[in-house]
Write a protein that holds these residues in place. Structure first.
Motif, PDB file in Angstrom:
ATOM      1  N   UNK A 136       0.915  -1.160  -0.111  1.00 39.09           N
ATOM      2  CA  UNK A 136       0.019  -0.132  -0.130  1.00 39.09           C
ATOM      3  C   UNK A 136       0.923   1.344   0.123  1.00 39.09           C
ATOM      4  N   UNK A 137       2.181   1.396   0.710  1.00 42.67           N
ATOM      5  CA  UNK A 137       2.848   2.311   0.744  1.00 42.67           C
ATOM      6  C   UNK A 137       3.393   2.704  -0.791  1.00 42.67           C
ATOM      7  N   UNK A 138       3.927   1.377  -1.148  1.00 36.80           N
ATOM      8  CA  UNK A 138       4.371   1.687  -2.397  1.00 36.80           C
ATOM      9  C   UNK A 138       3.480   2.261  -3.787  1.00 36.80           C
ATOM     10  N   UNK A 139       1.999   1.807  -3.298  1.00 34.16           N
ATOM     11  CA  UNK A 139       1.138   2.333  -4.345  1.00 34.16           C
ATOM     12  C   UNK A 139       0.789   3.851  -4.151  1.00 34.16           C
ATOM     13  N   UNK A 140       0.731   4.355  -3.038  1.00 33.90           N
ATOM     14  CA  UNK A 140       0.605   5.686  -2.617  1.00 33.90           C
ATOM     15  C   UNK A 140       1.774   6.430  -3.088  1.00 33.90           C
ATOM     16  N   UNK A 141       3.132   5.968  -3.121  1.00 32.29           N
ATOM     17  CA  UNK A 141       4.317   6.933  -3.297  1.00 32.29           C
ATOM     18  C   UNK A 141       4.000   7.000  -5.073  1.00 32.29           C
ATOM     19  N   UNK A 142       3.707   5.984  -5.841  1.00 30.83           N
ATOM     20  CA  UNK A 142       3.687   5.783  -7.092  1.00 30.83           C
ATOM     21  C   UNK A 142       2.573   6.857  -7.564  1.00 30.83           C
ATOM     22  N   UNK A 143       1.490   6.766  -6.664  1.00 34.52           N
ATOM     23  CA  UNK A 143       0.375   7.756  -7.193  1.00 34.52           C
ATOM     24  C   UNK A 143       0.562   9.317  -6.869  1.00 34.52           C
ATOM     25  N   UNK A 144       1.545   9.215  -5.825  1.00 34.07           N
ATOM     26  CA  UNK A 144       2.100  10.618  -5.559  1.00 34.07           C
ATOM     27  C   UNK A 144       2.984  11.346  -6.777  1.00 34.07           C
ATOM     28  N   UNK A 145       3.535  10.136  -7.344  1.00 35.41           N
ATOM     29  CA  UNK A 145       4.496  10.752  -8.529  1.00 35.41           C
ATOM     30  C   UNK A 145       3.282  11.486  -9.628  1.00 35.41           C
ATOM     31  N   UNK A 146       2.322  10.778  -9.902  1.00 33.12           N
ATOM     32  CA  UNK A 146       1.347  11.235 -11.006  1.00 33.12           C
ATOM     33  C   UNK A 146       0.619  12.551 -10.461  1.00 33.12           C
ATOM     34  N   UNK A 147       0.226  12.535  -9.058  1.00 33.64           N
ATOM     35  CA  UNK A 147      -0.331  13.752  -8.681  1.00 33.64           C
ATOM     36  C   UNK A 147       0.581  14.894  -8.522  1.00 33.64           C
ATOM     37  N   UNK A 148       2.040  14.600  -8.186  1.00 32.11           N
ATOM     38  CA  UNK A 148       2.751  15.655  -8.259  1.00 32.11           C
ATOM     39  C   UNK A 148       3.217  16.340  -9.542  1.00 32.11           C
ATOM     40  N   UNK A 149       3.336  15.493 -10.679  1.00 33.65           N
ATOM     41  CA  UNK A 149       3.360  15.864 -11.937  1.00 33.65           C
ATOM     42  C   UNK A 149       2.396  16.573 -12.502  1.00 33.65           C
ATOM     43  N   UNK A 150       1.069  16.186 -12.186  1.00 29.71           N
ATOM     44  CA  UNK A 150      -0.067  17.190 -12.384  1.00 29.71           C
ATOM     45  C   UNK A 150       0.021  18.384 -11.828  1.00 29.71           C
ATOM     46  N   UNK A 151       0.276  18.420 -10.571  1.00 28.39           N
ATOM     47  CA  UNK A 151       0.252  19.563  -9.830  1.00 28.39           C
ATOM     48  C   UNK A 151       1.618  20.542 -10.539  1.00 28.39           C
ATOM     49  N   UNK A 152       2.539  19.748 -10.769  1.00 27.47           N
ATOM     50  CA  UNK A 152       3.646  20.835 -11.106  1.00 27.47           C
ATOM     51  C   UNK A 152       3.431  21.374 -12.555  1.00 27.47           C
ATOM     52  N   UNK A 156       3.080  25.438 -13.389  1.00 32.38           N
ATOM     53  CA  UNK A 156       3.949  26.054 -14.347  1.00 32.38           C
ATOM     54  C   UNK A 156       3.017  27.323 -15.047  1.00 32.38           C
ATOM     55  N   UNK A 157       1.637  27.138 -15.269  1.00 32.95           N
ATOM     56  CA  UNK A 157       0.936  27.920 -15.999  1.00 32.95           C
ATOM     57  C   UNK A 157       0.169  28.783 -15.109  1.00 32.95           C
ATOM     58  N   UNK A 158      -0.134  28.363 -13.851  1.00 32.69           N
ATOM     59  CA  UNK A 158      -1.219  29.053 -12.791  1.00 32.69           C
ATOM     60  C   UNK A 158      -0.444  28.836 -11.492  1.00 32.69           C
ATOM     61  N   UNK A 159       0.009  30.178 -11.122  1.00 35.17           N
ATOM     62  CA  UNK A 159       0.814  30.154  -9.976  1.00 35.17           C
ATOM     63  C   UNK A 159       0.076  29.872  -9.014  1.00 35.17           C
ATOM     64  N   UNK A 160       0.533  28.908  -7.859  1.00 35.46           N
ATOM     65  CA  UNK A 160      -0.181  28.602  -6.816  1.00 35.46           C
ATOM     66  C   UNK A 160      -0.828  27.242  -6.850  1.00 35.46           C
ATOM     67  N   UNK A 161      -0.959  26.853  -8.002  1.00 35.62           N
ATOM     68  CA  UNK A 161      -1.944  25.519  -8.181  1.00 35.62           C
ATOM     69  C   UNK A 161      -1.151  24.387  -7.573  1.00 35.62           C
ATOM     70  N   UNK A 162      -0.003  24.409  -7.262  1.00 39.21           N
ATOM     71  CA  UNK A 162       0.514  23.119  -6.756  1.00 39.21           C
ATOM     72  C   UNK A 162       0.159  23.021  -5.376  1.00 39.21           C
ATOM     73  N   UNK A 163      -0.028  24.111  -4.737  1.00 39.84           N
ATOM     74  CA  UNK A 163      -0.595  24.012  -3.218  1.00 39.84           C
ATOM     75  C   UNK A 163      -2.057  23.837  -3.214  1.00 39.84           C
ATOM     76  N   UNK A 164      -2.793  24.508  -4.110  1.00 39.21           N
ATOM     77  CA  UNK A 164      -4.170  24.398  -4.154  1.00 39.21           C
ATOM     78  C   UNK A 164      -4.563  23.093  -4.352  1.00 39.21           C
ATOM     79  N   UNK A 165      -4.169  22.385  -5.123  1.00 45.51           N
ATOM     80  CA  UNK A 165      -4.447  20.976  -5.447  1.00 45.51           C
ATOM     81  C   UNK A 165      -3.879  19.771  -4.968  1.00 45.51           C
ATOM     82  N   UNK A 166      -3.146  20.099  -3.608  1.00 48.25           N
ATOM     83  CA  UNK A 166      -2.519  19.119  -2.739  1.00 48.25           C
ATOM     84  C   UNK A 166      -3.749  18.397  -1.962  1.00 48.25           C
ATOM     85  N   UNK A 167      -3.641  17.149  -2.392  1.00 47.63           N
ATOM     86  CA  UNK A 167      -4.781  16.406  -1.555  1.00 47.63           C
ATOM     87  C   UNK A 167      -6.119  16.448  -2.537  1.00 47.63           C
ATOM     88  N   UNK A 168      -6.186  16.865  -3.586  1.00 46.01           N
ATOM     89  CA  UNK A 168      -7.375  17.088  -4.436  1.00 46.01           C
ATOM     90  C   UNK A 168      -8.012  15.625  -4.861  1.00 46.01           C
TER      91      UNK A 168
END
Length: 677
Positions: A136-152, A156-168
């Motif tokens: 389960x920990x490995x699956x969460x870390x991998x999902x975090x990669x996809x979430x991180x990439x999306x938020x990053x 890039x285009x909308x400042x502050x979106x990384x923090x706003x979508x954390x835990x989205x």
């Protein structure tokens, strides 16, 4: 409707900016050959004694830019992805090792999959997209990669979106996808010219939470989006080819789907078409070790672009540049509020100089020093001359009054050696005031019966000499004056004498005559702005001709001839008006100059030569000319030229004893008398 914003700094009760130092510096540069406009620009660049200048602000901007490049690196997101991937693989290996219920063949197959992962991070993330995680920990870390990439990518285009979508949630991501679709539809309508303000307002009503800056129309929205998107592109351009390729591959995994990158690519294409003037192709060289994520890196690229704009604004090197062009908000963001306050003070100073009447625009569109500025500059020079001439400690005001002659209407405290009449009303009043202050407690405020005058009570009436003089100041403007650094002292001398005569000896008639290859009469404004001359020739003959003409126009006045030169005569006027030049000096050139000097002597002129430099030939010539007219020669140092010329003029205007009482040794030990008449 009222609009409010944060107070932009500065003391609202601060007095107006002090222009005195600025005018002194501007005047000095104008005398050195600068235009008033350029002289003002140079002062604003240098700043004053207690005022930061544009150069210092520009230096701090450049330092901040260099510091940002030295500190940062652009692989922050890639580093985070690698760390998350390593954690996911490690947790999965742990789970495989401790799961005793797992089929050995299945365990071996999974371990083989993990062992054969590509060393390329992006490829490894892609290979694991379909992996069935046991931990389960490995699956969460991998999902975090996809979430991180999306938020990053969004950040890039909308400042502050990384923090706003954390835990989205999935619903939040769906809202983002819907916003991007609607945004691209709006941008494409705008490209086609079919959008309306109502379309924009409908879009903002639906998705306004994604745009906290609150754009008021489509153009403001485009400006904000394009600036951020262009910075994101410059960040990609700044990466190494391997980093850029790896990031592009990883972006396909953002939120577990390539849909996000497709929408962002569509938006970038629209923005580049609508705002082609943005810098989409630039790049930077980052040298530091502090990794930046995509959003933070884009922010840094935006900061670098803002610093570049500030550098251009502070340089003021483009046509029509004004200090009002400096973005104070941007300056405060990059350098702090103190820098913005310094820039605002410079803006006020520039505006005050333009509005004060010290600079005026001529018919050719160029600024010139106004008569008011010339008067103030001349008074400052005259105060400096007075300080050099006065033997009293701290005495700065030149006082030609109080010597002898008609009453001026003013009075001053008596000093030892004064022979002027007492000002009896002022003297008695001073005594009364002193006695009241001393004996008020014992005698009562109104009892002054014990009045006795003391020396400190006495005031004398100032007087002014009223004899009229016709003064001709001849200043050498030949090649050597500019070459040897005598140009500015010559101008300062002329302006100081001009100011003295115009303010204290208004009945005198001053004429300024310049002589280089030929001579001409100039007014003080023209002489002050005169550029250095590089023509060879010293036409004293022509200058004396003009001086004699001036003396003949004022037969009732005492002629006073003052000649400032650093060279022997090397040119003269021929009878047909042509200028003849010869070096070494031609005997005829000397003869013509001597002939005109004889006319000066016959008119009874008081003559003084001011010899600049140590040339023996010049010394012999000047000495002989002075003896011929029973004049005198002064060889001052450059710093004392003004005091020497003004002192020589005053020698003929003030009785010698009173003059010495007022000024003591006016040469102050600098320079020396060479000969006297």
């Amino acid at each position: 409707m009222s609009r409010y914003r944060r107070y932009d700094g500065g003391d609202p009760l601060a007095p107006p900016v002090d222009l005195a130092e600025a005018l002194d510096e501007i005047g000095h540069d104008v005398m050195a050959g600068y235009s008033p406009e350029r002289a003002m620009r140079e002062f604003l660049r240098r700043g004053g004694t207690d005022q930061t200048g544009l150069d210092d602000l520009a230096r701090r901007v450049a330092e901040r830019r260099r510091e940002m490049l030295r500190r940062h690196d652009l692989d922050g997101t890639l580093q985070q992805v690698r760390e998350l991937l390593d954690r996911a693989v490690l947790e999965e290996r742990k789970q495989l090792a401790r799961d005793v219920t797992m089929d050995d063949a299945d365990r071996a197959f999974r371990e083989m999959q993990l062992d054969s992962l590509s060393p390329n991070t992006a490829a490894a993330v892609t290979e694991l997209a379909a992996y069935d995680w046991q931990s389960r920990e490995a699956a969460e870390a991998y999902e975090e990669i996809k979430d991180l990439l999306g938020r990053e990518l969004l950040d890039q285009r909308f400042a502050g979106m990384k923090q706003a979508l954390e835990g989205a949630t999935d619903e939040d991501r769906a809202a983002v996808n819907e916003m991007l679709t609607d945004l691209n539809d709006l941008l494409e309508k705008h490209r086609q010219g079919t959008d309306t303000q109502a379309d924009f307002e409908e879009f903002m009503a639906k998705h306004g939470q994604f745009f906290p800056e609150g754009p008021r129309d489509i153009d403001e929205l485009l400006d904000a989006l394009a600036a951020r998107a262009a910075a994101a592109q410059r960040m990609l351009n700044s990466m190494s080819p391997d980093q850029r390729q790896e990031l592009m591959e990883l972006s396909q995994q953002a939120f577990g789907s390539p849909a996000l990158t497709e929408q962002l690519a569509r938006m970038d294409a629209n923005l580049q078409a609508l705002r082609p003037g943005e810098d989409w192709t630039g790049s930077e060289s980052f040298e530091g070790s502090e990794g930046l994520g995509l959003g933070d890196g884009t922010g840094v690229l935006q900061d670098l672009a803002e610093l570049d704009r500030l550098a251009d604004q502070l340089a003021q090197s483009y046509d029509g540049a004004r200090l009002d062009d400096v973005d104070l908000d941007a300056l405060a963001r990059q350098l702090g509020e103190r820098a913005a306050v310094d820039a605002r003070t410079l803006q006020r100073l520039e505006q005050a100089l333009r509005d004060s009447g010290y600079l005026r625009r001529g018919t050719d569109g160029q600024y010139r020093l106004s008569p008011r500025a010339m008067r103030q500059l001349g008074q400052a020079l005259l105060r400096d001359v007075a300080q050099r001439m006065s033997g009293r400690q701290g005495q700065r005001d030149l006082r030609a009054a109080g010597a002898a002659g008609e009453l001026s209407g003013a009075s001053r405290a008596w000093e030892f050696g004064d022979t002027e009449p007492w000002d009896l009303p002022r003297t008695v009043l001073n005594g009364v005031r002193r006695r009241v202050a001393e004996q008020a407690a014992e005698l009562g405020a109104a009892d002054v019966s014990a009045l006795a005058l003391r020396m400190e009570d006495i005031e004398v009436q100032e007087t002014e000499a009223r004899t009229q003089a016709a003064v001709a100041l001849l200043v050498d403007t030949s090649f050597s004056m500019a070459m040897d650094g005598r140009w500015v002292p010559m101008k300062r001398t002329a302006l100081a004498l001009h100011t003295l005569i115009r303010t204290r000896f208004r009945g005198d008639r001053l004429q300024l005559i310049t002589f280089g290859r030929s001579a001409r009469v100039m007014d003080i404004e023209e002489l002050t702005a005169l550029d250095a001359r590089w023509d060879k020739g010293t036409n004293l003959h022509h200058a004396l001709l003009l001086a004699n003409r001036h003396f003949r126009k004022h037969p009732e006045a005492q002629p006073v001839l003052l000649v400032v030169t650093d060279g022997e005569p090397t040119s003269h006027l021929e009878p047909d008006g042509e200028v003849h030049f010869s070096y070494p000096p031609h005997p005829l050139t000397i003869a013509y100059a001597v002939r005109e000097l004889d006319h000066v002597r016959r008119m009874g002129a008081q003559t003084t030569f001011f010899r600049l430099g140590e040339d023996p030939g010049l010394a012999r010539f000047v000495d002989s000319m002075a003896r011929r007219v029973e004049g005198r020669v002064v060889a001052p140092e450059l710093d004392d030229l003004g005091a020497a010329v003004v002192g020589s003029y005053l020698d003929g205007r003030i009785p010698a004893s009173s003059y010495r009482d007022h000024f003591g040794d006016w040469m102050g030990g600098r320079g020396f008398w060479v000969s006297g008449g």
